[in-house]
Design a protein around this motif. Structure first.
Motif: not given
Lengths: 351, 351, 351, 351
Positions: A28-40, B6-12
């Protein structure tokens, strides 16, 4: 040892961990611009009954308070708060570090009144030397308060009315919002919170999440460039989806009872707190304060404290008179009923 | 679509999620005073070869930079940094928001030299009007830098020597520390980082954790009251154990190869980056810069960009000349080898 | 109309204007590095009985308070002050604008006690959650206070002893220092002020100068780089000699009686204030508070206020009960004896 | 010894001292609310050709810059300035101390162009990662610049046009405004300055006053609560009339030639500077830069410097090549023609 010391002793709702696991290798995109944030954000707006609010996900309470307040005030303005308010006491001066005075009001039971806010604001502008003093620029209240009390809908509406009249935004710190809304005597809904404030936040850290606070800005004038200020405060999580995912889980409806999980989680904490409260009252203990939420305050003597401390963790706040101490028992979404059973049994014994 | 953006596209790391699951209902103290944080700190000190450092766990990079810098500088002091440094460019003025100027030095390849630092500091104190200018109070460098380059051990030692001579602390931003240390051409170890700085941090967010940065303070003079300033910056996580647990997992030894997991994770990212780099070079592409780490910069034309964009996400940074663009491909601990295989195959096709 | 409204209604001692005239075309270095500033500093150190203090000349009180406090505190520290203290009330949040909380203590008669300071500091460090609260980093008191009272030598010594024990500097705001030291009941000398504080300032603005405050730093630990912080606060006057010249005149000995002019100027203000006080008391008026300095507070009724307001300016502070108002009459070095004669005559008439 | 080191080596216009003397025992209100300030503001508005501007009197340049900038910017915004701008170099980080980054532009001759400002602002808002960077919130230019150059009316109009298009205020630092406006080649008037900016200030300290800067705010959006922020910055002089009186004298018309005294004072400084310039040029010296104002830069060798230093103070800025140094000669309203005569004679000798 069982801890009733605070509401952040455990991790997160198992559903949250499961979802983090399930989504772990999504990219996903970083910094809160992903779909999970959008749905939440969508789920939260829907739960709040507002369609055009801005929703932002931050990490913790102190960070959220200082980011929100810093985004609103001009340099010469301060924030009105109850003297017991979290921003006035327990944030190591985070508000002052942004340049703003906390204009403390001596409240009762952790609350301020509309009249107090009105007096402070009107008094300031009526003073011919006002320019030499910090100008009240917003009002901050906690719901529930730091001592577990809650505002009634009428009280909230009155404060909002004063704020509106003076053009001063009202900010509600909802670090424990769920526990307030689920209190038995509460006549305020999440819709009311959204309607009777200009900006507020829904605390996740203490109500089921690993961490996370959802800021909801309903006043259009306060929306501009909020993300810049988040970033400046270190409040824009690189993997923002971790916050989005958690709030998705929290604001989805639970399969068992059809309620929003966040409310279920809070309700569980309240139920356990009430059981403890009843146990103390039945045993003849003196309760302190008017908490109706997940923090319960009781007066115990040294012997009782020592006895309970063998098995339970809780906070001894202060000596109130000879051999009498104010103690806090705190429950949460994670408090196990069987542990509360044991505590109740032991309360009966010590009185 | 596969992302190399980028290097923060996935979880952990899955081990981290597993551990969070396993420990979920443990009850612990808050604010980083739990046993997981204590053990993680111990593992980190051991990996750094220092016994008496202070280790603190914070949430993200911007927060860490501003907290560390704010804890060290007096009001009239600034921090020397390369003009491309993260604190000078990409933190929305978080350092200035704490009151401090970033004293930018025009570096090369994202790096500053010991001579540049020396000139700036000596020059300041030699100027009779020094009091009218911001006093250099610390030096900040990134390892690896924002453009993927690394300092040699000799370069680091020279900078540290200058700093020591002037009594000015050296702070190493290690947001991507693992990727630097695992670079093939790197002659610096984690022990060296600890020895050749006064304070540094080990980035977890980009190297296997959900989030989290571990600050290591080796200079005794910089240790006092750091936690107060963390709290003020909203950098003290209520459920601090979430950070402790992640760094425990990262700094334990992997069962498979006996290496510290953090290094394994970083090594994987580096390996994939080198494969991509080789593919571009073999295809005759022009690489840009001297990155030896997980970010690789290549010059592509519009047709190549369009073609690759059909399947892959990557960043187009800027136009360098007509129909030539600087593009960034970024790998991480999570980059799947099979996805890199596909990209390599497609690179061959477009040239 | 004659004004008794404040102590900055007139210009400066005629000797100051004369000296500005006499030195007008001297060419000097800027920023306080001229010979007038050097000589003024010498005269002040001599008057204070300290040989190695640092003396700096600033422009005004708010500027001086924020510069001094900002130069001393670390980010997480605050300054203990009486709730009526100037920094807590009348500086539009200048201390908070530098990032620091004013830790207000409810004092009596504008003063705090050594015990209050001790309790606040000891209490902070004894609290296991201290890191979540602002750390007391210095103590601020006003001499005389904002309500005209003064500390006894024993009270000052006790506060200094507490501060010393905790390693917390004591800062004395001497905006009206002369009026305090010249009060009849005062057992404190300028030597005592210098000995019983770590840093203090001698207010010129209200005691004979056009403007200007002389900061005296006696604690070696607080001296470093003070001029940088002055400059940053806009407190380093380009033509610094204007300040130096004024303090030279103020701290030279008067040719008539051989006393330091600053004390003569203050004594005159006190004498006139005492005459007004006696007139009110003789007339049977109720004085309010315990002021022994140049501000006198008296309770007047509406009729009396109206009558006096025909000829005199003075401040009506607040209603104290029905038809009773707290009024302030303020004298200064510039109050003309004949104007006070007239006021006294009129006081007799209205009672 | 005669000093040409800076433009604040002497006191004030004799007329100012006379007026301070004449008004010394007038009793006035404090904090700039007196009749002298009101009249001075009126004279200034009239001289600027604006009827509804707000005029405020502050003490010094650094203070004025930080107060104005702090009153305008939101926390995430910075101020665009030429890298040689006073706020970027010589104010010990006063702007950063208020939380704001100075967004430095590499200008030429101390000036920035409209295109540079446009690029920086447009570039920012076009960047998809803009939120991670400081937002340009205003433009600061100096008139004349720190190296004595001036903007043409066309250049100013172009910058203002860019600012207007982006909704970004333009602030003109006029610490030496008079010397700019009186430069022979200047096609800008005080009316133009007022029309082509949103806020600017008229420097008194360097042009005839003991101290003092008059801020003129023409943009209505920037007027609100400015006095609060002045007070917070320690920029509200208790005896404000001292500033009012000085600016009254400066903006009254001189009896001799009917011109505003401020312009006469500046013109005198310019005339002397031009005489020195011509003397150097006639002698064959190499002038440096394009200064048309009261600071003149000339290249001298060591022998010439030593010789002139026997009688004259001036600044040796830096070595430009072997045995060649950039030297600054600065005149002012107070430079005596006979001293300039002597210098000119000596210049002839050393070449």
């Amino acid at each position: 040892m069982v801890y009733f010391e605070c509401d952040y002793t455990e991790g997160a709702l198992p559903e949250i961990l499961q979802r983090l696991h399930d989504t772990n290798f999504e990219q996903t995109l970083g910094y809160g611009e992903d779909e999970h944030c959008a749905r939440a954000a969508q789920l939260i707006k829907s739960a709040c009954g507002v369609s055009d609010a801005d929703v932002h996900f931050l990490v913790g309470g102190t960070q959220t308070n200082s980011t929100v307040i810093n985004s609103i005030l001009r340099p010469h303005q301060g924030v009105i708060a109850c003297s017991s308010g979290h921003i006035n006491v327990h944030e190591t001066g985070a508000i002052e570090a942004c340049g703003h005075k906390v204009l403390a009001v001596c409240g009762e039971d952790g609350k301020i009144t509309a009249a107090q806010a009105d007096d402070m604001i009107s008094g300031h502008f009526a003073d011919p030397t006002a320019e030499h003093m910090v100008q009240p620029g917003m009002v901050y209240i906690s719901f529930p308060t730091e001592t577990g009390t809650i505002y009634s809908k009428a009280e909230l509406a009155a404060i909002k009315q004063v704020c509106g009249r003076h053009g001063v935004p009202l900010f509600i710190d909802g670090a424990r919002l769920g526990y307030g809304l689920m209190a038995e005597s509460c006549d305020v809904t999440l819709h009311d919170i959204a309607e009777l404030s200009d900006v507020f936040y829904i605390g996740g850290t203490k109500v089921g999440a690993l961490f996370g606070e959802a800021v909801v800005i309903t006043n259009n004038n306060l929306k501009k460039d909020f993300r810049y200020i988040m970033k400046q405060h270190g409040a824009m999580l690189a993997k923002g989806r971790i916050l989005g995912i958690q709030f998705e889980v929290l604001f989805e409806k639970d399969e068992d009872n059809g309620n929003i999980r966040y409310f279920n989680a809070a309700k569980h904490g309240i139920d356990q707190a009430m059981r403890i409260r009843e146990a103390f009252k039945s045993a003849g203990a003196e309760m302190s304060g008017k908490s109706v939420t997940n923090q319960q305050f009781v007066i115990l003597n040294e012997k009782q404290i020592n006895k309970l401390s063998e098995k339970y963790g809780f906070e001894v706040w202060e000596s109130v008179k000879e051999n009498s101490y104010l103690c806090r028992f705190c429950t949460s979404w994670a408090s196990k009923a069987e542990n509360v059973d044991k505590l109740i049994a032991d309360i009966k014994i010590i009185f």
